[in-house]
Design a protein around this motif. Structure first.
Motif, PDB file in Angstrom:
ATOM      1  N   HIS A  99      10.818  12.192  -9.122  1.00 56.86           N
ATOM      2  CA  HIS A  99      10.607  11.795 -10.526  1.00 56.86           C
ATOM      3  C   HIS A  99       9.514  10.731 -10.647  1.00 56.86           C
ATOM      4  O   HIS A  99       9.665   9.758 -11.388  1.00 56.86           O
ATOM      5  CB  HIS A  99      11.916  11.297 -11.159  1.00 56.86           C
ATOM      6  CG  HIS A  99      13.036  12.276 -11.053  1.00 56.86           C
ATOM      7  ND1 HIS A  99      13.137  13.377 -11.876  1.00 56.86           N
ATOM      8  CD2 HIS A  99      14.086  12.345 -10.201  1.00 56.86           C
ATOM      9  CE1 HIS A  99      14.215  14.073 -11.542  1.00 56.86           C
ATOM     10  NE2 HIS A  99      14.802  13.469 -10.530  1.00 56.86           N
ATOM     11  N   LEU A 100       8.424  10.936  -9.912  1.00 57.28           N
ATOM     12  CA  LEU A 100       7.340   9.957  -9.943  1.00 57.28           C
ATOM     13  C   LEU A 100       6.531  10.081 -11.231  1.00 57.28           C
ATOM     14  O   LEU A 100       6.009  11.145 -11.535  1.00 57.28           O
ATOM     15  CB  LEU A 100       6.403  10.149  -8.748  1.00 57.28           C
ATOM     16  CG  LEU A 100       6.955   9.751  -7.385  1.00 57.28           C
ATOM     17  CD1 LEU A 100       5.939  10.083  -6.296  1.00 57.28           C
ATOM     18  CD2 LEU A 100       7.305   8.276  -7.351  1.00 57.28           C
TER      19      LEU A 100
ATOM     20  N   HIS B 124       0.799  -1.219   0.000  1.00 55.89           N
ATOM     21  CA  HIS B 124       0.000   0.000   0.000  1.00 55.89           C
ATOM     22  C   HIS B 124       0.832   1.270   0.000  1.00 55.89           C
ATOM     23  O   HIS B 124       0.407   2.281  -0.549  1.00 55.89           O
ATOM     24  CB  HIS B 124      -0.949   0.014   1.204  1.00 55.89           C
ATOM     25  CG  HIS B 124      -2.019  -1.016   1.118  1.00 55.89           C
ATOM     26  ND1 HIS B 124      -3.101  -0.889   0.274  1.00 55.89           N
ATOM     27  CD2 HIS B 124      -2.170  -2.193   1.761  1.00 55.89           C
ATOM     28  CE1 HIS B 124      -3.884  -1.939   0.411  1.00 55.89           C
ATOM     29  NE2 HIS B 124      -3.345  -2.753   1.297  1.00 55.89           N
ATOM     30  N   ILE B 125       2.021   1.246   0.596  1.00 58.10           N
ATOM     31  CA  ILE B 125       2.806   2.469   0.692  1.00 58.10           C
ATOM     32  C   ILE B 125       3.070   3.082  -0.670  1.00 58.10           C
ATOM     33  O   ILE B 125       3.100   4.296  -0.822  1.00 58.10           O
ATOM     34  CB  ILE B 125       4.132   2.254   1.474  1.00 58.10           C
ATOM     35  CG1 ILE B 125       4.847   3.592   1.707  1.00 58.10           C
ATOM     36  CG2 ILE B 125       5.042   1.270   0.760  1.00 58.10           C
ATOM     37  CD1 ILE B 125       4.069   4.614   2.485  1.00 58.10           C
ATOM     38  N   PHE B 126       3.219   2.255  -1.699  1.00 58.69           N
ATOM     39  CA  PHE B 126       3.475   2.802  -3.029  1.00 58.69           C
ATOM     40  C   PHE B 126       2.250   3.550  -3.554  1.00 58.69           C
ATOM     41  O   PHE B 126       2.376   4.647  -4.099  1.00 58.69           O
ATOM     42  CB  PHE B 126       3.879   1.697  -4.003  1.00 58.69           C
ATOM     43  CG  PHE B 126       5.193   1.069  -3.667  1.00 58.69           C
ATOM     44  CD1 PHE B 126       6.365   1.804  -3.706  1.00 58.69           C
ATOM     45  CD2 PHE B 126       5.257  -0.260  -3.309  1.00 58.69           C
ATOM     46  CE1 PHE B 126       7.585   1.224  -3.396  1.00 58.69           C
ATOM     47  CE2 PHE B 126       6.469  -0.854  -3.001  1.00 58.69           C
ATOM     48  CZ  PHE B 126       7.639  -0.116  -3.046  1.00 58.69           C
ATOM     49  N   TYR B 127       1.066   2.972  -3.389  1.00 55.35           N
ATOM     50  CA  TYR B 127      -0.163   3.636  -3.820  1.00 55.35           C
ATOM     51  C   TYR B 127      -0.391   4.902  -2.983  1.00 55.35           C
ATOM     52  O   TYR B 127      -0.822   5.931  -3.504  1.00 55.35           O
ATOM     53  CB  TYR B 127      -1.363   2.703  -3.675  1.00 55.35           C
ATOM     54  CG  TYR B 127      -1.273   1.473  -4.537  1.00 55.35           C
ATOM     55  CD1 TYR B 127      -1.686   1.509  -5.861  1.00 55.35           C
ATOM     56  CD2 TYR B 127      -0.770   0.283  -4.029  1.00 55.35           C
ATOM     57  CE1 TYR B 127      -1.610   0.382  -6.664  1.00 55.35           C
ATOM     58  CE2 TYR B 127      -0.696  -0.848  -4.818  1.00 55.35           C
ATOM     59  CZ  TYR B 127      -1.107  -0.796  -6.136  1.00 55.35           C
ATOM     60  OH  TYR B 127      -1.029  -1.909  -6.921  1.00 55.35           O
ATOM     61  N   GLU B 128      -0.100   4.811  -1.707  1.00 58.25           N
ATOM     62  CA  GLU B 128      -0.266   5.960  -0.809  1.00 58.25           C
ATOM     63  C   GLU B 128       0.666   7.096  -1.203  1.00 58.25           C
ATOM     64  O   GLU B 128       0.265   8.268  -1.238  1.00 58.25           O
ATOM     65  CB  GLU B 128      -0.019   5.527   0.632  1.00 58.25           C
ATOM     66  CG  GLU B 128      -1.068   4.573   1.146  1.00 58.25           C
ATOM     67  CD  GLU B 128      -0.690   3.854   2.425  1.00 58.25           C
ATOM     68  OE1 GLU B 128      -1.524   3.070   2.912  1.00 58.25           O
ATOM     69  OE2 GLU B 128       0.428   4.056   2.946  1.00 58.25           O
TER      70      GLU B 128
ATOM     71  N   LEU C 185      11.866   4.643  -1.835  1.00 60.56           N
ATOM     72  CA  LEU C 185      10.649   3.954  -2.266  1.00 60.56           C
ATOM     73  C   LEU C 185      10.353   4.275  -3.731  1.00 60.56           C
ATOM     74  O   LEU C 185       9.979   3.390  -4.508  1.00 60.56           O
ATOM     75  CB  LEU C 185       9.467   4.353  -1.384  1.00 60.56           C
ATOM     76  CG  LEU C 185       9.489   3.836   0.052  1.00 60.56           C
ATOM     77  CD1 LEU C 185       8.381   4.502   0.870  1.00 60.56           C
ATOM     78  CD2 LEU C 185       9.347   2.326   0.085  1.00 60.56           C
ATOM     79  N   ALA C 186      10.532   5.532  -4.104  1.00 58.81           N
ATOM     80  CA  ALA C 186      10.330   5.923  -5.498  1.00 58.81           C
ATOM     81  C   ALA C 186      11.327   5.184  -6.395  1.00 58.81           C
ATOM     82  O   ALA C 186      10.977   4.744  -7.497  1.00 58.81           O
ATOM     83  CB  ALA C 186      10.488   7.434  -5.661  1.00 58.81           C
ATOM     84  N   GLY C 187      12.550   5.018  -5.904  1.00 58.06           N
ATOM     85  CA  GLY C 187      13.557   4.273  -6.659  1.00 58.06           C
ATOM     86  C   GLY C 187      13.131   2.842  -6.921  1.00 58.06           C
ATOM     87  O   GLY C 187      13.373   2.299  -8.007  1.00 58.06           O
ATOM     88  N   VAL C 188      12.483   2.225  -5.953  1.00 57.58           N
ATOM     89  CA  VAL C 188      11.984   0.857  -6.143  1.00 57.58           C
ATOM     90  C   VAL C 188      10.943   0.848  -7.267  1.00 57.58           C
ATOM     91  O   VAL C 188      10.941  -0.060  -8.115  1.00 57.58           O
ATOM     92  CB  VAL C 188      11.401   0.292  -4.824  1.00 57.58           C
ATOM     93  CG1 VAL C 188      10.681  -1.023  -5.056  1.00 57.58           C
ATOM     94  CG2 VAL C 188      12.503   0.126  -3.783  1.00 57.58           C
ATOM     95  N   LEU C 189      10.067   1.859  -7.273  1.00 58.88           N
ATOM     96  CA  LEU C 189       9.081   1.930  -8.355  1.00 58.88           C
ATOM     97  C   LEU C 189       9.754   2.087  -9.716  1.00 58.88           C
ATOM     98  O   LEU C 189       9.345   1.478 -10.697  1.00 58.88           O
ATOM     99  CB  LEU C 189       8.114   3.095  -8.122  1.00 58.88           C
ATOM    100  CG  LEU C 189       7.096   2.904  -7.015  1.00 58.88           C
ATOM    101  CD1 LEU C 189       6.247   4.161  -6.859  1.00 58.88           C
ATOM    102  CD2 LEU C 189       6.208   1.700  -7.281  1.00 58.88           C
ATOM    103  N   HIS C 190      10.812   2.888  -9.765  1.00 59.30           N
ATOM    104  CA  HIS C 190      11.541   3.069 -11.021  1.00 59.30           C
ATOM    105  C   HIS C 190      12.208   1.766 -11.453  1.00 59.30           C
ATOM    106  O   HIS C 190      12.189   1.417 -12.637  1.00 59.30           O
ATOM    107  CB  HIS C 190      12.587   4.176 -10.892  1.00 59.30           C
ATOM    108  CG  HIS C 190      11.996   5.540 -10.762  1.00 59.30           C
ATOM    109  ND1 HIS C 190      11.321   6.169 -11.779  1.00 59.30           N
ATOM    110  CD2 HIS C 190      11.964   6.399  -9.719  1.00 59.30           C
ATOM    111  CE1 HIS C 190      10.904   7.355 -11.378  1.00 59.30           C
ATOM    112  NE2 HIS C 190      11.282   7.516 -10.126  1.00 59.30           N
ATOM    113  N   LEU C 191      12.778   1.039 -10.520  1.00 58.57           N
ATOM    114  CA  LEU C 191      13.414  -0.239 -10.858  1.00 58.57           C
ATOM    115  C   LEU C 191      12.404  -1.236 -11.410  1.00 58.57           C
ATOM    116  O   LEU C 191      12.745  -2.088 -12.229  1.00 58.57           O
ATOM    117  CB  LEU C 191      14.118  -0.831  -9.633  1.00 58.57           C
ATOM    118  CG  LEU C 191      15.419  -0.157  -9.247  1.00 58.57           C
ATOM    119  CD1 LEU C 191      15.940  -0.724  -7.928  1.00 58.57           C
ATOM    120  CD2 LEU C 191      16.456  -0.326 -10.336  1.00 58.57           C
TER     121      LEU C 191
END
Length: 96
Positions: free
Chosen positions: A22-23, A4-8, A73-79
């Motif tokens: 850079h989201l 959920h933290i990513f959606y949040e 956390l944003a970096g994880v989304l980018h990866l």
């Protein structure tokens, strides 16, 4: 829908934070757009992100460290958007 933290974070980050981290739009995040469930009426992502950031402060985390955590956390989304193809398919050499 997991993590959920990513959606949040996507829902609750300010415009300045979105720029700094850079989201991309949620629909462009491979980790988030696969399930078809990007929102849950029982879960207020924006409010929960605000609650998360307040909790970090309550635990004594500095604003700088809190920002670094969210940047990670944003970096994880980018990866999650990195596509590792077969080197033979892409005409690459290899080595290794």
């Amino acid at each position: 829908r997991n993590f959920h933290i990513f959606y949040e974070m996507m829902a609750g980050a300010t415009a300045a934070q979105r720029t700094q981290w850079h989201l991309p739009p949620l629909s462009a995040c491979a980790y988030l757009n696969q399930s078809g469930c990007v929102a849950d009426a029982r879960h207020d992502d924006e409010a929960e992100f605000a609650r998360f950031t307040r909790a970090l402060g309550t635990m004594g985390m500095s604003a700088e460290l809190s920002n670094a955590l969210c940047a990670s956390l944003a970096g994880v989304l980018h990866l999650g958007n990195v596509d590792f193809g077969d080197a033979k398919e892409n005409g690459g050499g290899g080595g290794g």
